[in-house]
Enzyme design. Sequence first.
Site, short mmCIF file in Angstrom:
data_model
loop_
_atom_site.label_atom_id
_atom_site.label_comp_id
_atom_site.label_asym_id
_atom_site.label_seq_id
_atom_site.Cartn_x
_atom_site.Cartn_y
_atom_site.Cartn_z
N GLU A 1 0.83 -1.21 0.00
CA GLU A 1 0.00 0.00 0.00
C GLU A 1 0.87 1.26 0.00
O GLU A 1 0.59 2.23 -0.71
CB GLU A 1 -0.89 0.05 1.26
CG GLU A 1 -1.88 -1.07 1.39
CD GLU A 1 -1.34 -2.25 2.20
OE1 GLU A 1 -0.14 -2.57 2.07
OE2 GLU A 1 -2.13 -2.84 2.95
N ARG B 1 5.34 -1.41 15.12
CA ARG B 1 4.32 -0.84 16.02
C ARG B 1 4.94 -0.17 17.24
O ARG B 1 4.22 0.36 18.09
CB ARG B 1 3.32 -1.91 16.43
CG ARG B 1 3.93 -3.19 16.98
CD ARG B 1 2.91 -4.32 17.02
NE ARG B 1 3.49 -5.60 17.41
CZ ARG B 1 4.08 -6.44 16.58
NH1 ARG B 1 4.21 -6.13 15.30
NH2 ARG B 1 4.56 -7.59 17.00
O1 F6P Z 1 1.67 -5.87 7.85
C1 F6P Z 1 1.94 -5.55 9.16
C2 F6P Z 1 3.13 -4.64 9.24
O2 F6P Z 1 4.28 -5.36 8.99
C3 F6P Z 1 3.20 -3.94 10.57
O3 F6P Z 1 3.81 -4.69 11.55
C4 F6P Z 1 3.91 -2.69 10.21
O4 F6P Z 1 3.76 -1.70 11.18
C5 F6P Z 1 3.23 -2.37 8.90
O5 F6P Z 1 3.03 -3.60 8.28
C6 F6P Z 1 4.00 -1.45 7.99
O6 F6P Z 1 5.24 -1.99 7.66
P1 F6P Z 1 6.36 -1.10 7.03
O7 F6P Z 1 6.73 -0.04 7.99
O8 F6P Z 1 7.50 -2.03 6.75
O9 F6P Z 1 5.81 -0.51 5.76
#
Ligand code: F6P
Length: 535
Positions: free
Chosen positions: A202, A257
């Site tokens: 995304e 997180r």
């Molecule tokens: O899909 C879950 C996750 O891995 C979370 O733990 C994390 O905060 C989020 O996606 C975003 O991940 P990134 O910071 O690598 O884009």
Amino acid sequence: MKDQLNALANQWNQSLKDLFDHDPERGSRFVTTGAGLRLDYSKHWIDQAVLEALSEILANCHFAAMRDQLFDGEKVNVTEDRSVLHVALRAQMNDTFRVNGVSIVSDVLQARDQAYAFANQIRDGSLLGATGKKFTDVVNIGIGGSDLGPLMVSEALKPLIDGPRPHYVSNADGAHLHDTIAALDPEATLFLIASKTFTTQETMHNASKAQQWISDVLGHRAIASHFVALSTNTEAARAFGVSEERMFGFWDWVGGRYSVWSTIGLSLMIALGPGVFDRFLNGAREMDLHFRESSLLSNIPVIMALLGVWYRNGFGLQTQAVLPYEQRLHRFPAYLQQMEMESNGKRIDRDGQSVAYDTCPVIWGEPGTNGQHAFFQLLHQGTLVCPIDFILSANPTNTDSESHVLLNANCLAQSESLAFGKSHEEVYQEMVDQGISASQAKQLAPHRSFPGNRPSSTIMMTQLTPETLGALIAAYEHKVFTQGVLWNINSFDQWGVELGKVQCKALRASFDSGHASNFSSSTREGVRWLRKNMH
Ligand code: F6P
């Protein structure tokens, strides 16, 4: 643990009303303070003996040693073979944190200083957009931990924003980016691509749409001045077109997180200024000290964790509500949903065995007083019991104190009513006294009575400040860790999000090709219907 808790819970037969009637000091006995927070846990199904039994269970889980391992940088994230050191992001010069025996404090301070220097350049206009305009708006593109934390904090500390306005785009739904940038001036907009991995679908999708927007209006060369990467994956950020001096890194020992304290907080450093961000870190650090140094039964995160496990495993309660009586904390429940449910929503223990007990409850919530006019009916009179964390402060941030007193009166009125209810007899008598006929009063009394005995904590602070907010978040972080110890699970991985990501990749291709034969008939027909009805 399960059997002990069940046995304890089976013996429990006191109502909150009885507990308060028998102990006039209860409202001050079951209160603890630390790092600017006051936790009142008197309205819970506990007495001293239960608390001591719960803390003994925790001690028997080698809690003290595991807490030391966490702070000492041991690889407590066993499935990913990583240390878990978000606490080190709050470090001050003389603190000690090590990974693999090597001190990381100077790296942390250096990364923080670089981010602060950049934030100041954006704030004072020494770094400008491609056409020479000062940045007025900063759009953080990220999701999960790369969105929820900064977004929640920027809402919580809104009155302190004195720099460029922060915006947050997370959803794959194009409407999110579209609606956010609709009112923005591309010449004065800076994008922060926040992604620990720099691979999240995304985020990468929204980032390229944003690139396209800048490039369409200002030309491709403008991209360099308008994009920044916040990531541990410098290579991917470089491949995306971000130059070295616009990359702000962190480390694999910071879970997504738990990353708001890292350069993932750059939007906050820019909007609020480094001084405010420092205060936020200091508040969390205070809570870290409280968590490390306080005895178990005066330790805010430990008590929160014990209560959660008591209800989940002793009584089988399935949800936990977090209800801030503080409009500016309106995204706090959503933030905690990721922190708690992604951390402790597990069914395999640290030794690879299925657990024989329940783990994380469903975390949910809304700010008061709005919730009172939506779901409180169920909390008061429904069939399920849901423990609640009420959060409130003595002073407003920049609103009038009259409104704030009304807000706080509402909060205390709710915890009081939930705990003590209103009996059938009281309700009946009240109606008769009002002149309602005895037969009608008899008929209505069951509907109008409140069972009470519904437990809640009340977390108070003098004011929602950067310090108290930092402490509040850190308290929940340590609660989550403590519950992970009790449940013997690794709170720091999140394999449960992977399958959906893989399926999405394959399904995305099915939308182009029309072939979805690898999927169930339901999903296949869904793709077919959507394709047929696409404009
Ligand atoms: O899909 C879950 C996750 O891995 C979370 O733990 C994390 O905060 C989020 O996606 C975003 O991940 P990134 O910071 O690598 O884009």
